[in-house]
Design an enzyme around this catalytic site. Structure first.
Site, short mmCIF file in Angstrom:
data_model
loop_
_atom_site.label_atom_id
_atom_site.label_comp_id
_atom_site.label_asym_id
_atom_site.label_seq_id
_atom_site.Cartn_x
_atom_site.Cartn_y
_atom_site.Cartn_z
NE ARG A 77 50.09 -5.22 45.73
CZ ARG A 77 51.06 -6.24 45.94
NH1 ARG A 77 49.64 -7.38 46.13
NH2 ARG A 77 51.98 -6.23 45.96
NE ARG A 78 52.75 -2.93 39.36
CZ ARG A 78 54.02 -3.52 38.64
NH1 ARG A 78 54.77 -3.18 37.95
NH2 ARG A 78 54.81 -3.03 40.27
CB ALA A 123 28.34 25.09 36.39
CB CYS A 133 35.05 15.08 36.64
SG CYS A 133 35.07 16.91 36.15
#
EC number: 2.1.1.45
Length: 264
Positions: free
Chosen positions: A126-127, A263, A146
């Site tokens: 799970r890593r 932007a 982002c």
């Protein structure tokens, strides 16, 4: 890509009007998820033409650990130009964090090599996570990440990937992000001898810029076409050895490109 159009409609109907770093203004929602079955076609938006060459070269650039735009310029890709300094440098952005995350000991972690090995040897872990959000180096980056973190998941011999994107320009950026991480998932699956599962996209501040509203409405007026197929033409020795010509997009029938301002 009806999921993408549904997101646009959701933002127009339910988004909050917000200010932002660029001073442009947005309509924004928080916490949104889309799922794409990678066996049902390559998730590249068809309601406007997307610049696939830029998507592929940017991903290859990330995987090389590069943070200077020279490679992108060699291949006529200009998507990072607005943030580069006069020498083309961007600071320790995605490629640096993926390939050489600095540690306190003075060494560096190659997260991509590490994740490939972990998927092969510990597929139920799970890593299986790669992060670009290095708090200690954010002030050195030309642009904070982002698409900040992604996680792989193996089940029934299939590889899936979930991306968490803390900030998302839905009109301009998101089609690139979806295609890029879908392609990365395909590449990792090939390297690890796994079949394809899903690409799951999760957005934090998910927004349409105020100067993209007319373009968004135009795109929503168009009927999406069937998704194209992406073929990987060979299996390189490693995840770092792919070249642009290894990828073949077939049956892509997009509507015309829609121009919109970035932007900054």
């Amino acid at each position: 890509m009806k999921q993408y159009l549904a997101l646009m409609e959701h933002i127009l109907a339910h988004g909050a009007v917000k200010t932002d770093r660029t001073g442009t203004g947005t309509r924004s929602v928080f916490g949104y998820q889309m799922r794409f079955d990678l066996n049902q076609g390559f998730p590249l938006v068809t309601t406007k033409k997307c610049h696939l060459r830029s998507i592929i070269h940017e991903l290859l650039w990330f995987l090389q650990g590069d943070t200077n735009v020279a490679y992108l310029h060699e291949h006529n890709v200009s998507i990072w130009d607005e943030w580069a300094d006069d020498k083309g440098n961007l600071g320790p952005v995605y490629g640096a964090q993926w390939r050489s995350w600095p540690t306190q000991s003075g060494k560096a972690v190659d997260q991509i090599s590490q994740i490939i090995e972990q998927i092969k040897t510990q597929p139920d872990s799970r890593r299986l996570i790669v992060s670009a959000w290095n708090v200690g180096e954010l002030d050195k980056m030309a642009l904070a990440p982002c698409h900040a973190l992604f996680q792989f998941y193996v089940a029934d011999g299939k590889l899936s990937c979930q991306l968490y994107q803390r900030s998302c320009d839905v009109f301009l950026g998101l089609p690139f992000n979806i295609a890029s991480y879908a392609l990365l998932t395909m590449m990792v699956a090939q390297q690890c001898d796994l079949a394809l599962g899903d690409f799951v996209w999760t957005g934090g501040d998910t927004h349409l810029y105020s100067n993209h509203m007319e373009q968004t409405k135009l795109q929503l007026s168009r009927e999406p076409h069937a998704l194209p197929q992406m073929n990987i033409l060979r299996k390189p020795e490693s995840i770092f050895d792919y070249q642009f010509d290894d990828f073949e997009l077939v049956n892509y029938q997009p509507h015309p490109h829609i121009k919109a301002p970035v932007a900054i």
